[in-house]
Structures are given as structure tokens and as C-alpha cells.
Design a protein around this motif. Sequence first.
Motif, PDB file in Angstrom:
ATOM      1  N   VAL A 176       0.789  -1.245  -0.114  1.00 24.32           N
ATOM      2  CA  VAL A 176       0.024   0.104   0.176  1.00 24.32           C
ATOM      3  C   VAL A 176       0.887   1.426   0.003  1.00 24.32           C
ATOM      4  N   SER A 177       0.724   2.251  -0.860  1.00 30.33           N
ATOM      5  CA  SER A 177       1.599   3.317  -1.201  1.00 30.33           C
ATOM      6  C   SER A 177       1.046   4.673  -1.414  1.00 30.33           C
ATOM      7  N   HIS A 178      -0.002   4.630  -1.974  1.00 29.14           N
ATOM      8  CA  HIS A 178      -0.991   5.799  -2.383  1.00 29.14           C
ATOM      9  C   HIS A 178      -2.237   5.922  -1.982  1.00 29.14           C
ATOM     10  N   PRO A 268       4.025  12.053  -1.973  1.00 32.53           N
ATOM     11  CA  PRO A 268       4.735  12.915  -2.929  1.00 32.53           C
ATOM     12  C   PRO A 268       6.369  13.013  -2.511  1.00 32.53           C
ATOM     13  N   ARG A 269       6.684  12.115  -1.477  1.00 35.88           N
ATOM     14  CA  ARG A 269       8.203  12.093  -0.932  1.00 35.88           C
ATOM     15  C   ARG A 269       8.873  11.038  -1.784  1.00 35.88           C
ATOM     16  N   TYR A 270       8.087  10.057  -2.463  1.00 34.13           N
ATOM     17  CA  TYR A 270       8.862   8.875  -2.846  1.00 34.13           C
ATOM     18  C   TYR A 270       9.869   9.198  -3.722  1.00 34.13           C
ATOM     19  N   PRO A 271      10.072  10.232  -4.637  1.00 31.49           N
ATOM     20  CA  PRO A 271      11.142  10.514  -5.351  1.00 31.49           C
ATOM     21  C   PRO A 271      12.594  10.614  -4.744  1.00 31.49           C
ATOM     22  N   ALA A 294       1.559  -0.377  -6.618  1.00 31.14           N
ATOM     23  CA  ALA A 294       2.931  -0.900  -6.967  1.00 31.14           C
ATOM     24  C   ALA A 294       3.393  -0.033  -8.329  1.00 31.14           C
ATOM     25  N   ARG A 295       2.576  -0.095  -9.111  1.00 32.51           N
ATOM     26  CA  ARG A 295       2.947   0.628 -10.465  1.00 32.51           C
ATOM     27  C   ARG A 295       3.258   1.961 -10.205  1.00 32.51           C
ATOM     28  N   ALA A 296       2.455   2.780  -9.684  1.00 37.42           N
ATOM     29  CA  ALA A 296       2.781   4.075  -9.150  1.00 37.42           C
ATOM     30  C   ALA A 296       3.966   4.283  -8.487  1.00 37.42           C
ATOM     31  N   LEU A 297       4.193   3.667  -7.603  1.00 40.55           N
ATOM     32  CA  LEU A 297       5.316   3.438  -6.522  1.00 40.55           C
ATOM     33  C   LEU A 297       6.793   3.352  -7.437  1.00 40.55           C
ATOM     34  N   ALA A 298       6.502   2.218  -8.430  1.00 38.08           N
ATOM     35  CA  ALA A 298       7.798   2.033  -9.251  1.00 38.08           C
ATOM     36  C   ALA A 298       8.009   3.169 -10.103  1.00 38.08           C
TER      37      ALA A 298
END
Length: 338
Positions: A176-178, A268-271, A294-298
Motif C-alpha cells: 500500500v503506497s498511495h 509525494p516524497r517517494y522520489p 505498485a506501478r505508481a510507486l515503481a
Amino acid sequence: MRSRKGRVTRVLTLTAGLLGGAVAALVLACLMATWIITLVVEARYPPAGRRVTVESGHLAVIEAGPGEGAPSRGTVVLLHGASANAMDPMLAIGRRLAGDGFRVLSFDRPGFGYSDRIAPDAASPAVQARLIAEALAAMKIGPALIVGHSWSGALATALALDHPERVAGLALLAPVSHPWPGGDVGGYAGWYRSLPGRILLRIATYTVAAPLGYAYLDRFAEVVFRPQGLPEGYLDGARVPLILRPSTFGANLRDLDGLYGFLQQQSPRYPTITAPTVIVAGDVDPVVKTEIHARALAREVPGAKLVVLPGVGHMLQYVAADRVVAEIEALAARERAE
């Protein structure tokens, strides 16, 4: 006429008294059943590891593989998802990784298994990340490979963002990421956040939740494993009934309730994540949608590797354990090479 009205009044009063007594008896029976279930569950699944002292409490951890100071291929930290405990990922992949030469630490998240809830705001993945980082420091664990499943996708990434000195790499399994569509219930759907809603949920947690959960636990688990089947012995091996204890059940509800708002702030901090990262997800996950998470996080984590497994659902650490272990070992090799 007065006599008839008096009789009606007495009948109504008697009926109300009987109904009230029946409700009170039912509540008492449920309270007793919950107490008995808690005692039975804790007797059947006693603590399986040790407790590490952190500020204001303790975190429980199950360990496997080479001990402290012994040669190993590295340290792997396993973080379980919702409605689970440390034995869940240890059963799925932890012992296998230990057999392959890794030192494996699987934590009960705060309020789960035999870890204290510790902080009043412990529903936040950021707070749980701080507590786990503190436990790792107390255990003198340097940078480790962090493996987070489902809910702990948010926790593992919080560790990488807020405590990068503890993270050598990230392996995120069905994370779970977004924020997800419909996740911010709000409005009428947020009735349970009102005072009456919170009171009713608290009453349910200490009365009907454990008896109903005990009766239907296998059916709930089957839903999480779809489209694959429930592995034989899973409920007992992963010590799943520990979730039925009122304190743990309540902690689980609060963790889930606060997750959407937390991800609105964190995503928004993932980059800025610098740890080597692999993300593994199933393309038919019915619980955590791979396209949304998963795809968005990648796309957002620099250099992240995405592995999408065809025909696999949410519990990929069980149904695709070979591939998951292979990706974790490849991540370890990548981290050593860098």
C-alpha cells in the motif's frame, strides 16, 4: 378503561424489562466469550521471540538464521501487514531466508502480536517506523534489507524516508503506497469517526468481534488469498487468531482508518528514496490494487525494479515464495555490489 390502560402499561413495562434483560445477558455472554477466546488464543500462541526495549515500551521480534556477530549474507527485517503478526512473514519466507544464510528479524508491529502499542499515535506508519528504527538501534543492527507486505508498504517506505541509516534496501510486497479512490470515507460513510460510532465500535470490539471472528476466520483468510486457495495450516502456523484479542483488533482498526490520510502526506516524497528498491505484486490482487500502488510507486522511486506476477493475488509471499525469495536475494546482491 383505566384498568385496561393499566394492564397495557404493565405489559409494556414488563416487555421492555425482559428485552433489556435479554440484551444485557447477551452483552455479558459476549464479554465472557471474548475473555475466554483471548485466554485460549494466548495460551495456544505464547510469545515466540524476545522483546526489545524502546522508549516507553517493548517491541517483540522473532529471530532466525545466524546470530549476532556470526557470518551472514546480511540482515533482513520482515514487517507484516494488517490483521497479522510477526509469524506471518516468518512462516512464508523468513525461515527460508534464514536457511539461505541471512539473519532474519520479524517484528510484531506496535499493538500486534506481543508488542506494546507504546504511543497514542502509533497508528501512523511514521511513528511505527520510528519505534522500529529505535529497536534496530538497540539491537545494534546496521543498515538492513527491509521487507514490507501490504500495510507495511507504507511503513517500509517511511523507514527509508525518515531513517535511511537503517535501510540497505527495500523489498515491497503488494505494498500500500498511495491514496486510493474512495479511501477517504468522509461524509455519511465516516459515521464510525463520530462519538456514537466510536462508542459502538469499542463495544463491538469487546463483545461480538472475537466470537464472530473466531467462527469465520477461515472465510476471511480465504478472501485475502484469492484467487489462490488458503494454504493448509495457515491460520495456526501464522498464529492468525491473535488478531481477535480486543486490544489488537482495535489497533488494527485504527491503523487501517488512518492509512489513507497518512499516504496523502507521504506519497509525494517517494522520489527522494535512495535505497535500492524492488516491488513485487500480483496482477490480480483483490485487496491492494497493483495499478494504483505498485506501478505508481515503481514510477516514482528512482531506480526501482517492478515485478508483476501474472495470476497472483495479495498473499504472494506464500503462493509465489520462490520468486519473492529470489528477488530479495537479488536485492541483497545488488546492495553488496553497490
